[in-house]
Design a protein around this motif. Structure first.
Motif, short mmCIF file in Angstrom:
data_model
loop_
_atom_site.label_atom_id
_atom_site.label_comp_id
_atom_site.label_asym_id
_atom_site.label_seq_id
_atom_site.Cartn_x
_atom_site.Cartn_y
_atom_site.Cartn_z
N ALA A 519 0.83 -1.21 0.00
CA ALA A 519 0.00 0.00 0.00
C ALA A 519 0.86 1.26 0.00
O ALA A 519 0.60 2.21 -0.76
CB ALA A 519 -0.93 -0.01 1.21
N VAL A 520 1.90 1.28 0.85
CA VAL A 520 2.74 2.48 0.96
C VAL A 520 3.64 2.63 -0.26
O VAL A 520 3.62 3.67 -0.94
CB VAL A 520 3.59 2.42 2.26
CG1 VAL A 520 4.55 3.60 2.32
CG2 VAL A 520 2.69 2.42 3.47
N GLY A 522 3.55 0.96 -3.11
CA GLY A 522 2.80 0.94 -4.37
C GLY A 522 2.25 2.31 -4.72
O GLY A 522 2.28 2.73 -5.88
N SER A 523 1.74 3.02 -3.73
CA SER A 523 1.19 4.34 -3.99
C SER A 523 2.28 5.34 -4.39
O SER A 523 2.03 6.26 -5.17
CB SER A 523 0.44 4.86 -2.77
OG SER A 523 1.30 4.94 -1.65
N ILE A 524 3.51 5.15 -3.86
CA ILE A 524 4.61 6.06 -4.22
C ILE A 524 5.23 5.65 -5.56
O ILE A 524 5.36 6.47 -6.47
CB ILE A 524 5.70 6.05 -3.13
CG1 ILE A 524 5.13 6.53 -1.79
CG2 ILE A 524 6.87 6.93 -3.54
CD1 ILE A 524 6.10 6.41 -0.63
N GLY A 526 4.07 3.80 -7.89
CA GLY A 526 3.12 3.87 -8.99
C GLY A 526 2.74 5.28 -9.38
O GLY A 526 1.97 5.48 -10.32
N ILE A 528 0.88 7.30 -7.69
CA ILE A 528 -0.48 7.66 -7.27
C ILE A 528 -0.45 8.86 -6.35
O ILE A 528 -1.31 9.75 -6.43
CB ILE A 528 -1.15 6.44 -6.58
CG1 ILE A 528 -1.24 5.28 -7.57
CG2 ILE A 528 -2.53 6.81 -6.06
CD1 ILE A 528 -1.72 3.98 -6.95
N THR A 529 0.53 8.91 -5.47
CA THR A 529 0.63 10.03 -4.54
C THR A 529 2.10 10.26 -4.21
O THR A 529 2.97 9.48 -4.62
CB THR A 529 -0.17 9.75 -3.25
OG1 THR A 529 -0.15 10.90 -2.42
CG2 THR A 529 0.43 8.58 -2.49
N ASN A 530 2.37 11.35 -3.49
CA ASN A 530 3.75 11.62 -3.11
C ASN A 530 4.06 10.98 -1.75
O ASN A 530 3.16 10.45 -1.09
CB ASN A 530 4.02 13.14 -3.10
CG ASN A 530 3.10 13.88 -2.14
OD1 ASN A 530 2.93 13.47 -0.99
ND2 ASN A 530 2.51 14.97 -2.59
N ALA A 534 1.51 8.99 1.50
CA ALA A 534 1.80 7.56 1.62
C ALA A 534 2.36 7.23 3.00
O ALA A 534 2.03 6.18 3.58
CB ALA A 534 2.78 7.13 0.53
N LEU A 537 -0.49 7.15 5.38
CA LEU A 537 -1.19 5.87 5.22
C LEU A 537 -0.44 4.76 5.95
O LEU A 537 -1.05 3.93 6.65
CB LEU A 537 -1.31 5.54 3.74
CG LEU A 537 -1.85 4.15 3.39
CD1 LEU A 537 -3.30 4.01 3.84
CD2 LEU A 537 -1.74 3.88 1.89
N ILE A 572 -12.41 2.99 -1.14
CA ILE A 572 -11.56 3.17 -2.33
C ILE A 572 -12.27 2.68 -3.58
O ILE A 572 -12.29 3.35 -4.62
CB ILE A 572 -10.22 2.45 -2.14
CG1 ILE A 572 -9.40 3.12 -1.03
CG2 ILE A 572 -9.42 2.44 -3.44
CD1 ILE A 572 -8.14 2.38 -0.66
#
Length: 785
Positions: A519-520, A522-524, A526, A528-530, A534, A537, A572
């Protein structure tokens, strides 16, 4: 000149001695740095006032200097190192007096604190440090390392050197989930070291592998080192490339480079992924090779079988854990290639795309043109000229225009015709649930297959429903109603499969932190977010994971936390499938229903997080976690402030400019970077990574980031080098941590001899990255930002 040295050189020696003495004094490092800056400035000012510090500056009014300028040499490249025979004149190191320098330093330190600590552009990124520290300390207190070490020792123990390999695996796992070196080394030292010594492991290999594996958190994302380095690297690279562009006659770095001079922390996380895995692999290979050559010093160890798990044959393991999952994943990828699975989105832009310009700006000065051809090559310049000619012939770059309702409808119909029969979202969800089903079968082959068969039937029905009944133009609400029964069957089977998976120690221990890591990171990775959201999260997930573990230790139900986690997933999914923007005018009934469920899921997830905080607070866990997080974060920011003061002292008497002139006197970029890396390696023996990042990097950064090297490669090379500072005697922090928890029979000599091979492995890793920079750059190139 005092001792035959230039006054600036003596000033640099005074600064280093004051810093080294302050650190050795035993005073907290966070305050020692600022104190060293104040004391060194006072000493240099006193020597300067007494006329003992004399700087030999180049006489710019001399005939020799004017001849060099007339030959085409730029003034900024002239230095005493490149032209030692030029006439010079003596001047104080504080050319306008130490009072002016003091006044300037006071004003600058206030501005820098405001820009870099309190309200600057990098403060949002620095907040990620707080979140990652909270995440790491929370997971460390949740005893996740205890479970991982026990389970991995059972998995790898029967191999030669298996216990050492298991420590490396756990170290890499904890690096990706906590990133806190001290906590990792102490935990593994307390749990693994006695076990390894009891099983006749050599103290050297045992202590070396624990100390080295604990430092993987400094390079494997999410890494605090990379967050801190990234905030500096972004500024240094941008400023250095702007100066480089202007030196060659171009207006800005975008014109000269053909791309923005930007490097972000998220991109550096992507770049650090493979180097971190490479180092972990090198550690594991060394431990395995050491055991093969010295079987008596790292013997294989057999543990009892896994409690609560069914014995399976090798064929069953291959079928359900390798064959079936690979077949499902490959099948999805092949179906995506032939457009059986793909996007069903009908979103149409209301404006046309703006035409692209030439790959390089061609309307530049002759001097800039020559520099751009030298950088990009003649073929790239000719291609840009041809592209610009085509654009001019077409009347310039095509501007973006608003589409008419008829054009929008036509584009929508085209998307409907091109839409894949099965949506990507449905296929992804069914793939995840199918993997749970097949692995649940592999865990307990003798158990009744009926629930899993029902789940498999649900997967088939969901695919058929998506192909036959659901079209791209169908609303999300209607699609969910059609898929309700198939999804119910799939979830029924997946629930039974998850219960079986929970009986396996390896899956039960690895899965929760693995989900958090995915989750952490992958979001960075990928895009998706900075890193800051993350990290938040990750901190929230770590609190919920620790609370669940606490409830299990107390034999209480953790269903609230499980349902809260599922509520996050539900929120989500609703957000992906429904338009929940608050500024839309036409709101349908199904959107209202979706908003109600999303709001309810959000509130329940928030309740689950608050409940987790209460569980940890009541159990006496949350208070020390918050206290320790505040201490570590305060130390980092205090070091940041103190290092700014020390840097300003170095700048005030010309030390920074003197060092940069020395580095620029070399013609080879590789030679300059090699010198910097050697200096950082040596400084790692006496300084912590924080002092090196905030004191040394700002001085050498304008030189190493102002050349042709990829900034991602430069930063990761520095990060790997800084990781070595945790292992190098006598001040390697990992050695202190391990010495504090090691048994009495393990001496400091054992620890030093144990880490020596791993320091050499670090050097080998740096050499591999030096000769194969694609290891660093390939992941950012593959993942779009």
């Amino acid at each position: 000149m005092l001792f035959g040295l230039d006054g600036v050189e003596i000033g640099l020696i005074i600064v280093f001695l004051c810093l080294f003495g302050a650190i050795l004094s035993g005073f907290p490092v966070a305050f020692s740095i600022g104190g060293a800056g104040v004391i060194s400035f006072a000493i240099i000012a006193a020597l300067d006032s007494s006329g003992l510090l004399i700087h030999q500056a180049i006489d710019t009014s001399s005939e020799a200097y004017r001849q060099i300028i007339a030959s085409g040499v730029k003034p900024e490249t002239i230095s005493v190192f490149r032209y030692p025979d030029l006439p010079r004149y003596a001047q104080p190191v504080f050319d306008r007096g130490w009072e002016v320098a003091l006044d300037r330093n006071v004003s600058f330190i206030v501005n820098r604190m405001n820009e870099r600590v309190l309200a600057g552009a990098s403060i949002e990124t620095l907040l990620a440090v707080l979140m990652f520290v909270l995440m790491g300390i929370t997971l460390e207190r949740s005893k996740i390392a205890n479970d991982l070490l026990t389970t991995m020792a059972r998995v790898f123990g029967p191999l030669p050197g298996g216990l050492a390999v298991s420590v490396v695996v756990v170290g890499a796992f904890l690096a990706a989930s906590t990133g806190i070196v001290g906590a990792t080394v102490v935990t593994m030292g307390l749990l693994s070291l006695p076990t390894m010594l009891r099983n006749n492991y050599s103290p050297e290999i045992a202590t070396g592998v624990i100390a080295a594996s604990g430092t993987l958190g400094q390079i494997i994302p999410p890494s605090i080192v990379i967050v801190l380095l990234g905030t500096l690297a972004g500024d240094l690279y941008s400023v250095a490339q702007e100066a480089r562009a202007q030196e060659v006659g171009c207006s800005d770095a975008l014109t000269y480079l053909g791309e923005p001079a930007v490097v972000s922390v998220g991109t550096l996380f992507q770049a650090a992924l493979l180097p971190g895995i490479l180092l972990a692999l090198l550690y594991g290979l060394y431990a395995f090779g050491y055991a093969l050559l010295n079987p008596s010093k790292a013997p294989a160890v057999r543990f009892t079988g896994e409690p609560g798990s069914e014995t399976t044959t090798r064929g069953e393991k291959f079928t359900w854990f390798v064959g079936a999952p690979v077949a499902l994943i490959v099948g999805l990828m092949l179906a995506s290639q032939v457009n059986i699975i793909g996007s069903q989105s009908l979103t149409v832009d209301t404006f046309t795309s703006r035409g692209e310009g030439a790959s390089l700006r061609t309307n530049v000065s002759a001097e800039c043109k020559t520099a751009m051809i030298d950088l990009h090559g003649q073929s790239a310049w000719d291609a840009a000229i041809a592209e610009q000619a085509e654009i001019d012939a077409a009347g310039g770059v095509q501007e973006s225009t608003r589409l008419s309702p008829e054009q929008i409808a036509e584009a929508r119909l085209a998307k409907i015709d091109d839409a894949a029969p099965i949506g990507t979202g449905v296929a992804t969800i069914l793939l995840i649930l199918s993997l749970v089903l097949v692995m649940g079968r592999g865990i307990a082959p003798s158990a009744s297959p009926r629930p899993l068969i029902i789940g498999g039937i649900g997967v088939i029905l969901a695919l058929l429903a998506d192909i036959l009944l659901i079209g791209p133009a169908m609303s999300s609400g209607a699609s969910i109603l059609i898929l309700l029964i198939p999804y119910g069957l799939v979830l029924y089977g997946a629930g039974h499969a998850a219960g079986r998976l929970a009986q396996n120690d390896l899956i039960r221990v690895v899965f929760p932190p693995l989900v958090l890591i995915v989750a952490v990171l992958g979001s960075i990775l990928g895009g998706i977010t900075n890193p800051t959201p993350a990290a938040a999260l990750g901190a929230g997930g770590a609190i919920m994971l620790a609370a669940y573990r606490k409830l299990k230790d107390e034999e209480r139900s953790g269903k609230i936390i499980i349902w809260a986690t599922l509520a996050i997933v539900l929120a989500i999914l609703i957000g992906i499938n429904f338009d929940l923007r608050i500024n839309i005018s036409d709101v349908t009934f199904e959107t209202w229903v979706a908003f109600f469920f999303a709001k309810a899921a959000y509130l329940f997830a928030l309740f689950g997080l608050l409940f987790s905080c209460w569980v940890l607070f009541a159990g006496g866990v949350l208070t020390p976690v918050v206290r320790e997080t505040a201490k570590v974060t305060s130390m980092v920011f205090t070091i940041l402030i103190g290092s700014q003061l020390l840097n300003l002292v170095v700048i005030s008497f010309g030390g920074e400019h003197y060092i940069q002139q020395f580095l620029r006197s070399f013609d080879s970029e590789f030679q300059v970077f090699l010198i910097v890396m050697l200096v950082l390696f040596v400084l790692g023996f006496v300084l912590d990574f924080l002092e090196i990042i905030y004191i040394v990097i700002p001085i050498v950064g304008p030189v190493i980031y102002g050349g042709t090297f990829d900034p991602k490669w430069v930063t990761i090379m520095i990060a790997v080098n800084l990781q070595t500072s945790f292992l190098t005697p006598p001040f390697g922090f990992a050695l202190f941590y391990l010495r504090g928890v090691a048994p009495k029979e393990v001496t400091t000599g054992h620890i030093y001899r144990g880490v020596a091979p791993f320091v050499l492995i670090q050097v080998v890793g740096l050499a591999i990255l030096w000769f194969f920079p694609a290891i660093v750059t390939i992941v950012p190139a593959l993942i779009p930002n």
